[in-house]
Every structure is written in C-alpha cells, then in structure tokens.
Write a protein that holds these residues in place. Structure first.
Motif, short mmCIF file in Angstrom:
data_model
loop_
_atom_site.label_atom_id
_atom_site.label_comp_id
_atom_site.label_asym_id
_atom_site.label_seq_id
_atom_site.Cartn_x
_atom_site.Cartn_y
_atom_site.Cartn_z
N GLU A 1 6.37 -0.53 -58.62
CA GLU A 1 6.99 0.70 -59.10
C GLU A 1 7.17 0.67 -60.61
O GLU A 1 6.88 1.66 -61.29
CB GLU A 1 8.34 0.91 -58.41
N GLN B 1 5.58 9.25 -55.04
CA GLN B 1 5.52 9.62 -53.62
C GLN B 1 4.67 8.62 -52.84
O GLN B 1 5.05 8.20 -51.74
CB GLN B 1 4.96 11.04 -53.45
N ARG C 1 4.08 5.49 -53.63
CA ARG C 1 4.81 4.22 -53.54
C ARG C 1 5.92 4.29 -52.49
O ARG C 1 6.13 3.34 -51.73
CB ARG C 1 5.42 3.86 -54.91
N GLU C 2 6.60 5.41 -52.44
CA GLU C 2 7.67 5.57 -51.45
C GLU C 2 7.11 5.50 -50.03
O GLU C 2 7.68 4.83 -49.16
CB GLU C 2 8.39 6.89 -51.67
N ASP C 3 5.99 6.18 -49.82
CA ASP C 3 5.37 6.16 -48.49
C ASP C 3 4.92 4.74 -48.12
O ASP C 3 5.12 4.31 -46.98
CB ASP C 3 4.17 7.12 -48.45
N GLN D 1 6.13 1.94 -49.31
CA GLN D 1 7.33 1.12 -49.10
C GLN D 1 7.93 1.39 -47.72
O GLN D 1 8.33 0.46 -47.02
CB GLN D 1 8.38 1.39 -50.19
N LYS D 2 7.97 2.66 -47.35
CA LYS D 2 8.49 3.00 -46.03
C LYS D 2 7.63 2.34 -44.95
O LYS D 2 8.16 1.79 -43.98
CB LYS D 2 8.51 4.52 -45.82
#
Length: 145
Positions: free
Chosen positions: A60, A78, A80-82, A84-85
């Motif tokens: 990140e 977005q 990176r968030e996906d 990570q999730k």
C-alpha cells in the motif's frame, strides 16, 4: 465360571484387555503428536496472516508513492483493498480449518482417555475376579487333598 474351572479364558481375557490398553495408549500418543503438529500448523497460519498483513501494508505504501493522479490512487487503493480482503478471508479460513482440526484431535484424545480409564477399571475388576478365582481354586484343591 471359566475362571473357577481353571480355564485360561480369564487370563486370555485379561491379556486381551492389557493388549487393547497398550494399543489405546499408543494411539493416544500418536494423537497427541498429531495435536502438536496441528498446533504448529495453526501457529504457522497465524504467522502467515501477520506476514500477509505486513506485506499488504508495504504494498500500500509503495502504490501510494507511485501513483500520480487521484483516479489512479483510488483505483489502486480499491484493488489493494480487494486483495487484502481476499488474503484475509483465505487466512481466516485456513485458521478456522486448523482450529477445527485441533478441536477434533482434542476431542479424540478426550475420548481415548475416557476409554483408557474404562479399560483400566475393567482390567482391575478382571484382576480381582482372577484373584478370587485362584483363591477359590486353592481352597477347593485343599479340600480335595
């Protein structure tokens, strides 16, 4: 009555119980080793989760430094968030699976421990019965002599 008749069925029965007890002890030891192995796997899964979180944090930072526009930063964030999730979900599923294995192993060990206790009790009762039968046999032999 087999014990009183002097047959070897009672002794064979006790030996059978002793052999079964040894088998259960061996199996209990194997399951304890398996539990230790599963706990190590759980620890590894937890460590992998921490590494994945650290790695995601580093990525990140790198993405933030590389992006030049707000739109690129938003799209990158977005993604990176996906990711990570997804990694978090995979790590949590792996952790959950490991916890289930550990719980199942612990349950099996508890069951085997209860069986061992029961067999030890049965062995004690059988030994006492054999002792009484031997005493009775000696008394009968003494009367016949």
């Amino acid at each position: 009555s087999r014990l009183v008749d002097g047959g070897e069925g009672g002794i064979d029965s006790i030996l059978g119980v002793k052999m079964e007890l040894e088998k259960l002890r061996s199996k209990s030891g194997e399951l304890e080793k398996e539990l230790i192995s599963k706990e190590a796997q759980l620890t590894t899964a937890l460590r992998d989760l921490d590494v994945a979180k650290i790695s995601a944090d580093e990525k990140e930072k790198n993405f933030t430094q590389l992006m030049m526009s707000i739109g690129e930063i938003q799209n990158s964030g977005q993604r990176r968030e996906d990711e990570q999730k997804e990694r978090t979900i995979k790590a949590e599923l792996k952790l959950e699976e490991s916890e289930k294995i550990v719980a199942a192993s612990a349950s099996t060990i508890a069951t085997l421990t209860a069986e061992k206790t029961s067999l030890e009790s049965s062995l004690s009762i059988a030994q006492e019965a054999l002792k009484e039968a031997n005493t009775t046999l000696a008394e009968v032999k003494a009367e016949l002599a």
